[in-house]
Scaffold this motif. Structure first.
Motif, PDB file in Angstrom:
ATOM      1  N   VAL A  35       0.795  -1.128   0.148  1.00  0.00           N
ATOM      2  CA  VAL A  35      -0.147   0.088   0.162  1.00  0.00           C
ATOM      3  C   VAL A  35       0.823   1.141   0.071  1.00  0.00           C
ATOM      4  CG1 VAL A  35      -1.626   1.309   1.300  1.00  0.00           C
ATOM      5  CG2 VAL A  35      -2.073  -0.998   1.068  1.00  0.00           C
ATOM      6  N   GLY A  36       1.886   1.226   0.874  1.00  0.00           N
ATOM      7  CA  GLY A  36       2.762   2.433   0.929  1.00  0.00           C
ATOM      8  C   GLY A  36       3.415   2.743  -0.466  1.00  0.00           C
ATOM      9  N   GLY A  37       4.079   1.559  -1.205  1.00  0.00           N
ATOM     10  CA  GLY A  37       4.591   1.649  -2.455  1.00  0.00           C
ATOM     11  C   GLY A  37       3.675   2.093  -3.463  1.00  0.00           C
ATOM     12  N   GLY A  38       2.118   1.752  -3.461  1.00  0.00           N
ATOM     13  CA  GLY A  38       1.412   2.129  -4.481  1.00  0.00           C
ATOM     14  C   GLY A  38       0.914   3.659  -4.163  1.00  0.00           C
ATOM     15  N   MET A  41       4.114   5.543  -5.490  1.00  0.00           N
ATOM     16  CA  MET A  41       4.015   5.791  -7.007  1.00  0.00           C
ATOM     17  C   MET A  41       3.106   6.728  -7.574  1.00  0.00           C
ATOM     18  SD  MET A  41       4.717   1.824  -7.890  1.00  0.00           S
ATOM     19  CE  MET A  41       4.365   1.996  -9.517  1.00  0.00           C
ATOM     20  N   ALA A  42       1.801   6.631  -6.893  1.00  0.00           N
ATOM     21  CA  ALA A  42       0.658   7.561  -7.131  1.00  0.00           C
ATOM     22  C   ALA A  42       1.130   9.030  -6.766  1.00  0.00           C
ATOM     23  CB  ALA A  42      -0.408   7.413  -6.458  1.00  0.00           C
ATOM     24  N   TYR A  43       1.831   9.211  -5.820  1.00  0.00           N
ATOM     25  CA  TYR A  43       2.194  10.491  -5.265  1.00  0.00           C
ATOM     26  C   TYR A  43       3.345  11.345  -6.565  1.00  0.00           C
ATOM     27  CZ  TYR A  43       5.181  14.182  -2.999  1.00  0.00           C
ATOM     28  OH  TYR A  43       5.932  15.089  -2.767  1.00  0.00           O
ATOM     29  N   GLN A  44       4.113  10.290  -6.936  1.00  0.00           N
ATOM     30  CA  GLN A  44       5.263  10.804  -7.957  1.00  0.00           C
ATOM     31  C   GLN A  44       4.526  10.932  -9.188  1.00  0.00           C
ATOM     32  OE1 GLN A  44       8.531  11.420  -7.550  1.00  0.00           O
ATOM     33  NE2 GLN A  44       8.144  10.984  -5.254  1.00  0.00           N
ATOM     34  N   ALA A  45       3.567  10.063  -9.545  1.00  0.00           N
ATOM     35  CA  ALA A  45       2.754  10.282 -10.886  1.00  0.00           C
ATOM     36  C   ALA A  45       2.310  11.633 -10.825  1.00  0.00           C
ATOM     37  CB  ALA A  45       1.911   9.060 -11.226  1.00  0.00           C
ATOM     38  N   ILE A  46       1.557  12.003  -9.761  1.00  0.00           N
ATOM     39  CA  ILE A  46       0.817  13.197  -9.716  1.00  0.00           C
ATOM     40  C   ILE A  46       1.798  14.458  -9.558  1.00  0.00           C
ATOM     41  CG2 ILE A  46      -0.523  14.549  -8.296  1.00  0.00           C
ATOM     42  CD1 ILE A  46      -2.035  11.929  -7.342  1.00  0.00           C
TER      43      ILE A  46
END
Length: 50
Positions: A35-38, A41-46
């Protein structure tokens, strides 16, 4: 939102949470890491999209 629509959503979320966190400590750590990795990754994409 009417309460009649909100209650099944809350009950489903509670059931998911209980099922998600049941199990051994190692399994909990793996799930938390996933969950933390996901989220990261979402934070970096945004962040990169801005």
């Amino acid at each position: 939102m009417p309460l009649i629509f909100l209650l099944p959503v809350l009950a489903g979320g509670l059931g998911f949470g209980v099922g998600f966190w049941s199990g051994s400590s190692a399994t909990k750590l793996l799930k938390l890491g996933a969950v933390g990795g996901g989220c990261y990754m979402a934070y970096q994409a945004i962040k990169g999209a801005k």
